[in-house]
Design a protein around this motif. Sequence first.
Motif, PDB file in Angstrom:
ATOM      1  N   UNK A   1      -4.745 -10.270   7.821  1.00  0.00           N
ATOM      2  CA  UNK A   1      -4.816  -9.050   8.606  1.00  0.00           C
ATOM      3  C   UNK A   1      -5.391  -7.805   7.345  1.00  0.00           C
ATOM      4  N   UNK A   2      -6.328  -7.154   7.773  1.00  0.00           N
ATOM      5  CA  UNK A   2      -6.487  -5.879   6.690  1.00  0.00           C
ATOM      6  C   UNK A   2      -6.131  -4.741   7.245  1.00  0.00           C
ATOM      7  N   UNK A   3      -5.392  -3.936   6.799  1.00  0.00           N
ATOM      8  CA  UNK A   3      -4.458  -2.717   7.310  1.00  0.00           C
ATOM      9  C   UNK A   3      -4.994  -1.444   6.557  1.00  0.00           C
ATOM     10  N   UNK A   4      -5.421  -0.538   7.018  1.00  0.00           N
ATOM     11  CA  UNK A   4      -5.699   0.815   6.412  1.00  0.00           C
ATOM     12  C   UNK A   4      -4.271   1.600   6.339  1.00  0.00           C
ATOM     13  N   UNK A  27      -4.598  -4.531   1.846  1.00  0.00           N
ATOM     14  CA  UNK A  27      -4.584  -3.053   2.078  1.00  0.00           C
ATOM     15  C   UNK A  27      -5.841  -2.301   1.988  1.00  0.00           C
ATOM     16  N   UNK A  28      -6.212  -1.381   2.691  1.00  0.00           N
ATOM     17  CA  UNK A  28      -7.368  -0.663   2.683  1.00  0.00           C
ATOM     18  C   UNK A  28      -6.932   0.860   2.495  1.00  0.00           C
ATOM     19  N   UNK A  29      -7.095   1.578   1.619  1.00  0.00           N
ATOM     20  CA  UNK A  29      -6.988   2.990   1.316  1.00  0.00           C
ATOM     21  C   UNK A  29      -7.842   3.801   1.985  1.00  0.00           C
ATOM     22  N   UNK A  30      -7.349   4.984   2.557  1.00  0.00           N
ATOM     23  CA  UNK A  30      -8.521   6.001   3.074  1.00  0.00           C
ATOM     24  C   UNK A  30      -7.887   7.392   2.883  1.00  0.00           C
ATOM     25  N   UNK A  31      -8.829   8.220   2.798  1.00  0.00           N
ATOM     26  CA  UNK A  31      -8.706   9.741   2.316  1.00  0.00           C
ATOM     27  C   UNK A  31      -8.289  10.495   3.257  1.00  0.00           C
ATOM     28  N   UNK A  45     -10.844  -2.561   8.968  1.00  0.00           N
ATOM     29  CA  UNK A  45      -9.513  -3.106   8.931  1.00  0.00           C
ATOM     30  C   UNK A  45      -9.104  -3.440  10.365  1.00  0.00           C
ATOM     31  N   UNK A  46      -8.286  -4.235  10.505  1.00  0.00           N
ATOM     32  CA  UNK A  46      -7.703  -4.326  11.961  1.00  0.00           C
ATOM     33  C   UNK A  46      -6.484  -3.762  12.507  1.00  0.00           C
ATOM     34  N   UNK A  47      -5.994  -2.905  11.660  1.00  0.00           N
ATOM     35  CA  UNK A  47      -4.745  -2.128  11.740  1.00  0.00           C
ATOM     36  C   UNK A  47      -4.821  -0.849  10.922  1.00  0.00           C
TER      37      UNK A  47
END
Lengths: 275, 275
Positions: A1-4, A27-31, A45-47
């Motif tokens: 699972x990839x999570x933003x 984990x996927x970081x966003x701005x 990401x899925x979540x």
Amino acid sequence: MRVAYCGVPGSYAEMAALGYFGPDVSLVTTGSFGDAFEAVRDGRAERAVLPLENSSTGSISAVYDLIGRYGFSIVGEQLVRVNQCLLVKPGVQLEEITQVCSHEQGLSQSTDFLDQHPDWKRTAVYNTAAAARMVSEGTDRGLAAIASSRAAQLYNLDILVDRVNFNEQNQTRFVVLASQPHHDPRNNKVSLMFTLPHESGSLYRLLGIFAREELNLLKIESRPMLGRSWEYLFFLDFAADAIEQPLERILREVADYTSTLRVLGHYRQAEGVSP
Amino acid sequence: MRVAYCGVPGSYAEMAALGYFGPDVSLVTTGSFGDAFEAVRDGRAERAVLPLENSSTGSISAVYDLIGRYGFSIVGEQLVRVNQCLLVKPGVQLEEITQVCSHEQGLSQSTDFLDQHPDWKRTAVYNTAAAARMVSEGTDRGLAAIASSRAAQLYNLDILVDRVNFNEQNQTRFVVLASQPHHDPRNNKVSLMFTLPHESGSLYRLLGIFAREELNLLKIESRPMLGRSWEYLFFLDFAADAIEQPLERILREVADYTSTLRVLGHYRQAEGVSP
């Protein structure tokens, strides 16, 4: 699972994502909050894990607005205890500080403490952990950050003052968002967003449904919708065990009493607080 | 009448004070919300004008907390339309901007616009008008402010982009505070802060009083009180004409249904919006 999540390592948002999904999640970081929604929409990401309300400063309406705009569903929640600390470069003393940076919410949660230091310039940055990184990477000994003790550890900073937030029991409620609802028999909490007809007693009649079914309200908030001559938008959460409650019937009845209704999610209520 | 507000000339708070009391009022500026309460307590002013909620970003809980802490009464209210503009030094172009400063609420109200310029550093300062003054007095052509068109005029700045706030109908509700209640037969709005007993349906039963008396609710908001195991603090406003309604009896009945109750004020509802 990839999570933003919106933030950087050491942020409360990262703590929420790790608390909910465990240490092995990708984990996927966003701005920005909006970019976390985009990450789920475009498949990075899925979540997404985003903050929805804080016990001191209230609802984060930008996230409510985005859930509505993207049509996403709340599929889970995670409570994170907020313990804001004043972080400085190793060895820096209180008298050296001229400026303090944090996320806007970090600054507003620490108003009482900061008001004791009216000469400090307050700078809002993107994220509490980003503030800690700025202090760590910069050369200015006068720059302090308000962030978590975890950020102090990650960025090698001293905790000069612990618990600078005014409410010692301060918590932030994060929600886990997905593009589709997630059906699970353990789901026991429902979040709604609705408007009511312009009639005296319309909220009372709506709450009658929950009282009759003995469903506990967990949150209610009205927000004036000024574009529409003092109509109100309501946010309401209630406890609903999917097995015992004929939820579909209740939601149909709620729809009859509201002018517009959006079910933001049916998910499992958080039981503990991380960390 | 001397009136304290938190801010500088050109701020929305000054516009609220002038809108309510008229152009001849004697204004006292303060550096924080708490200092405006202090000004009334120590006699520097008879009234304080402070923001209580914004239609986009919700309640300003720090002011609710201070009203409770000082035991002051709401004696009036004033609505101010918020039209945030991007202000720059004369002649500066959009491409030159590297940093934008405003009050925390000004930044959060303009999130959509600012997210289009992710490279701009965002700096929260004390007040939108103070941000305009910083731009005006500084030498940095890359620094912009988000503030009112009135601040542009006062500080001789260009309006580079008008209406950068995401809700075009954005309003802030200011309240007029005094150390004592102000009795007036024209008072027609009541603000309450209360907690409820831990029983299913307790909010429903309370709202039954207002429904039976045909009193319109103007606001309701729950806020978790985390120090007390998920008890909730409620903020509720209702319309109550002092002549037609036996208000004392109603408030006694409300007291019977609540665990703790504080009447924050009985005052005249704002009819128009300034400017």
